[in-house]
Design an enzyme around this catalytic site. Structure first.
Site, PDB file in Angstrom:
ATOM      1  N   SER A 144       0.976  -1.302  -0.003  1.00  0.00           N
ATOM      2  CA  SER A 144      -0.033  -0.179  -0.031  1.00  0.00           C
ATOM      3  C   SER A 144       0.859   1.382  -0.049  1.00  0.00           C
ATOM      4  O   SER A 144       0.301   2.263  -0.275  1.00  0.00           O
ATOM      5  CB  SER A 144      -0.881  -0.042   1.114  1.00  0.00           C
ATOM      6  OG  SER A 144      -1.896  -0.882   1.116  1.00  0.00           O
ATOM      7  N   LYS A 199       0.409   3.641  -2.937  1.00  0.00           N
ATOM      8  CA  LYS A 199      -0.772   4.503  -2.943  1.00  0.00           C
ATOM      9  C   LYS A 199      -0.452   5.846  -2.939  1.00  0.00           C
ATOM     10  O   LYS A 199      -1.280   6.630  -3.729  1.00  0.00           O
ATOM     11  CB  LYS A 199      -1.832   3.918  -1.902  1.00  0.00           C
ATOM     12  CG  LYS A 199      -2.510   2.574  -1.964  1.00  0.00           C
ATOM     13  CD  LYS A 199      -3.171   2.319  -0.801  1.00  0.00           C
ATOM     14  CE  LYS A 199      -4.067   0.905  -0.918  1.00  0.00           C
ATOM     15  NZ  LYS A 199      -3.456  -0.327  -1.230  1.00  0.00           N
ATOM     16  N   TYR A 222      -4.464  -2.595 -10.504  1.00  0.00           N
ATOM     17  CA  TYR A 222      -4.049  -2.369  -8.812  1.00  0.00           C
ATOM     18  C   TYR A 222      -3.091  -3.369  -8.346  1.00  0.00           C
ATOM     19  O   TYR A 222      -2.338  -2.888  -7.498  1.00  0.00           O
ATOM     20  CB  TYR A 222      -5.610  -2.539  -8.177  1.00  0.00           C
ATOM     21  CG  TYR A 222      -5.534  -2.360  -6.765  1.00  0.00           C
ATOM     22  CD1 TYR A 222      -5.589  -0.938  -6.201  1.00  0.00           C
ATOM     23  CD2 TYR A 222      -5.707  -3.347  -6.031  1.00  0.00           C
ATOM     24  CE1 TYR A 222      -5.617  -0.776  -4.751  1.00  0.00           C
ATOM     25  CE2 TYR A 222      -5.698  -3.109  -4.769  1.00  0.00           C
ATOM     26  CZ  TYR A 222      -5.840  -1.773  -4.002  1.00  0.00           C
ATOM     27  OH  TYR A 222      -5.846  -1.828  -2.476  1.00  0.00           O
ATOM     28  N   TYR A 241      -4.136   3.279   7.924  1.00  0.00           N
ATOM     29  CA  TYR A 241      -5.247   2.546   8.296  1.00  0.00           C
ATOM     30  C   TYR A 241      -6.073   3.167   9.652  1.00  0.00           C
ATOM     31  O   TYR A 241      -6.217   4.436   9.490  1.00  0.00           O
ATOM     32  CB  TYR A 241      -5.075   1.048   8.580  1.00  0.00           C
ATOM     33  CG  TYR A 241      -4.087   0.440   7.611  1.00  0.00           C
ATOM     34  CD1 TYR A 241      -4.509   0.740   6.405  1.00  0.00           C
ATOM     35  CD2 TYR A 241      -2.778  -0.083   7.653  1.00  0.00           C
ATOM     36  CE1 TYR A 241      -3.653   0.080   5.026  1.00  0.00           C
ATOM     37  CE2 TYR A 241      -2.131  -0.613   6.704  1.00  0.00           C
ATOM     38  CZ  TYR A 241      -2.464  -0.433   5.235  1.00  0.00           C
ATOM     39  OH  TYR A 241      -1.780  -0.963   4.530  1.00  0.00           O
ATOM     40  N   VAL A 284       1.221  -3.505   4.046  1.00  0.00           N
ATOM     41  CA  VAL A 284       1.356  -4.749   4.881  1.00  0.00           C
ATOM     42  C   VAL A 284       2.426  -5.446   4.551  1.00  0.00           C
ATOM     43  O   VAL A 284       2.598  -6.554   5.124  1.00  0.00           O
ATOM     44  CB  VAL A 284      -0.035  -5.637   4.370  1.00  0.00           C
ATOM     45  CG1 VAL A 284      -1.224  -4.929   5.148  1.00  0.00           C
ATOM     46  CG2 VAL A 284      -0.048  -5.794   3.022  1.00  0.00           C
TER      47      VAL A 284
END
Lengths: 305, 305, 305, 305
Positions: free
Chosen positions: C65, C68, C190, C241, C259
């Site tokens: 992530s 992102k 993605y 998160y 992660v």
């Protein structure tokens, strides 16, 4: 029997003709959006299959979620109690395609009549038979006595084209290992079931096994007496989306509605009903349909309560 | 009548004696925590008030939420349909004292049997009568024929001392203008109602008006036939906390449970039941109680479905 | 500059070596499950690209992530403010792949760093460029100065095989018309982005444009000064998160975790950091990584607060 | 210093004068409902307490939730880390008085700036001091240098009269044993704090300790450097109700708003600000206030990012 249904149906049809607020048809696919809220039909089937009707009672329409009852019965007959490991039997308390509860409850849908639950039941039936939609169609033809019943391929294609929410539900449950078939296969079977065309007469007859405590039209047994009771109970508590409490309060019968405008209902040990009118209330139930059933139980006293 | 209840009750009591998993009593107040899950009583009342019983059927216990049914009936009889402007009649889909749905639905509780809804119904009854708990007690004495029925002041005091959640609910609904009385007054009336001590025999008799379609023990009418149907419908869809679907599925009767371990149930037009055993399942319903009712409907076939 | 980073990094590495509770690696795909919580690397990049490191700071790992942030910057640079019509910028308050808020907010994800939001941002970037993952890879290579950076095809394949939840999210948003590409295309792009392999040195350098107020490594401008501020703000409020508040409280820097065990962080106008250790806490953030950043800001005083 | 605040403030005031959409004052109590959205004041305080202002910068108004920052600092100074056992520090993701998350998280409010969290912090401060509101008032007088600061007893009485939601929150948390004082005592202290009247000049000065890394106006230390950083972090992630992400994105400073129309903000190590205008947006933040702070950071570049 002392009660004659024909004058009851005539009286209801007259009252419905005066009903000015009739809701709006579902508009997410063209085949439903063209429905006319003025259309109305109603049929009552005796335990022996004799049918009485009024209005458009012999005209086919899109059955939509009404078929979820038959799929449930067919899956329960084959799988028995273990079916409930995959789907619950509690009222939803939320709109019918909600993802919220599904998340809180780890991919086990609350009941077989919300979309998520019906997907799971279809998935199980397809896993056991390899042909969920075919098994359903055969059953409906046999019970209604109408061999012309069929899927409407245009409706199924329309549903598929607008099927992102159901695809989301299926993938979501698959992430919890609660879906056995590939998602595209499952969606195809599911949308075919929704697309069955049938009339009030067909559906009233096809529902008969639930009034006969599990016995099919040909006298064979589909469900045990206890299972028939169970399906009726799930219909009463979960059969009309987020309005199950209100439906029980007003009508007092196990019932199942669909966005095509149909509602089936059961008077255990006595008769079955199907009413149809395309105008829906904001919770997805036929306005004229609920009113007609409300009048039926009030006039005849044939409620379970 | 052909069916004799006594052998049925004896058979059920024998089966219950063998039930090893019996749940745990509620532990949030001392009076309930001391309950013994091995205790068991069951009574059936005919429409004429004749009562049959087994086990501890004449021993008083704390009725708790079971009295919500009588409060609802008394409020509905006085206020009629406008009562539903203050409380809904849909299953909750959430644990029985949840604030979540109350917030999403602007202070209108989902149904009269979750705590929030019972507070609203008590509030309305108190507004109309000035003595909600007194009206309830008079009614229970008259219907049961037991003039010794009374509140348990220790239990009411214990509930008040642990009443923060109900105080939160009441203040929260007051913030939506859905509470008419001062919150402390309302809580006093509410907790008194929960504290009524009665036996299975008392409650089976007192519930009789719901099997007699609204007619009280003295022959006078409390509810219209339609209202009696409605109360039964709300019991079936909302009477057993978050397990209403399962209760309908297994038992198939309108019923209402309480954390004291009692459950009342109605066979419309036929009889009423009360069963009691203090051990609860994780959803707050008596384990032996639900099992006994399940057995009763299976043995007698007296389900509404 | 007066502050020298090398002794700071050495001191942190020593302290981390003593850290006994180090969390557990993500286990949903094999490539991550094999991570060793004892592994640790950390790098700081000056504004001019000079990098200091300690431990496994040059060893590649799965960025997950963390990418992102770059995808967001690349999409924002091309689309500007209208990007926020498709995705919000509020903290989630819920676990990172929750469907709940998505439903309440009609298919508009809360922010670009929850999975749903990152899917939307990828969807927009792919719509504008026809090659979202390629554009990302080119950017990372250019900014890090490492032309060997690449996707890990095995990781991308593993993610796809476990991709039902993301498929559910994508279909769900498509049902609200908030996805422009076919869902399978979007998922491919993605998962490729998640699969990029890079080291702490690579990521610390590649993040430099956010400390340089929008200026890329070659001196050209990617983002306006205001946009760079905005990306940093979204990182601070939404980057870790469900622990963004705690991260801001402890570390006090804009940061984004993955992660795979990496976290990048920005000291605007001063430097950028990347730390990596595969053991995660229950909210998905690297245990040793958060501790190391906490120590860094405490020792150097380089917090934004 | 090179930057002079006076021309910046003049320029902002001119731009705000042209702002046509200015929101609506809070209307739940009369004292707030009479506010005029055209009113506007703004003040900047240097670290040494020198204040610059524009518009109604010396006019007292109702501080409301702005005082939650001071109560938090006073409680944290006395209790330290164990304060966080009673209240979290994560953004809420929900409207500011929501009960939903409180229920899911077992009576521990998400952060000290939602109403539930501020009740808990007040409860702790009152438990430690026996006079939470008095301690707050003394602190505000000392830090602002204005001995005339006081509660507005009419406002406190109005809040109490409309206090059912806060009473619900307090009772609800009490049911989880997260409230130490009797609920009526707690509500009295809480509403007094909300009722403090102060001006932009007063609040800008009183906030100074957060820009001075914990040092009070008299040079003594209230908070450790680390605690001051933490309070700033909580303000940035949670200080503006459900708009914290947007506020960070637009303004890029730790800030706290109140429904009286005030917002305080901190530029760590540099200065503090207070802006006031009674018109609120739909999320409860002053429209002109947010715009003025947005302009301030854009013109001066004094953002934390």
């Amino acid at each position: 029997m002392l009660l004659t249904f024909e004058p009851v149906l005539d009286r209801i049809a007259e009252e419905i003709a005066d009903l000015t607020e009739r809701g709006r048809p579902a508009d997410y696919i063209p085949a439903l959006a063209s429905g006319d809220p003025q259309d109305f039909g109603m049929a009552v089937a005796e335990l022996d299959g004799t049918v009485y009707g009024v209005g458009d009672w012999q005209r086919p329409f899109s059955t939509q979620s009404v078929t979820k009852v038959f799929t449930l019965a067919l899956a329960l007959a084959r799988k028995g109690e273990p079916l409930w490991d995959h789907v619950g039997r509690e009222p939803s308390g939320n709109p019918f395609n909600s993802l919220v509860q599904l998340e809180y409850e780890n991919g086990i849908p609350r009941n077989p009549f919300i979309n998520a639950g019906a997907l799971v039941v279809t998935d199980q039936l397809h896993r056991m038979t390899g042909d969920a939609s075919g098994v359903l169609l055969d059953f409906l033809r046999a019970e209604s006595g109408n061999q012309d019943l069929d899927f409407d391929r245009d409706v199924a294609a329309s549903e598929t084209a607008h099927g992102d929410r159901n695809a989301a539900l299926a993938h979501f449950m698959a992430s919890y290992d609660n879906i056995a078939n590939p998602v595209p296969t499952l969606l195809r079977e599911y949308f075919r079931q929704c697309s069955v065309e049938a009339s009030c007469a067909d559906l009233a007859r096809a529902t008969g096994f639930l009034a006969r405590h599990g016995i099919r039209a040909d006298g064979s047994r589909l469900l045990t007496r206890s299972q028939a009771k169970q399906v009726n109970a799930v219909m009463l508590t979960c059969g009309t989306y987020d309005a199950a409490g209100d439906f029980a309060y007003r009508v007092g019968l196990p019932g199942k509605s669909g966005v095509g405008g149909a509602i089936i209902a059961v008077v255990p040990g006595r008769c079955t009903l199907c009413v149809w009118s395309p105008g829906l209330d904001e919770r997805g139930n036929s306005v004229a349909g609920v009113t007609a059933l409300d009048r039926f139980t009030t006039i005849t006293g044939l409620s379970v309560f």
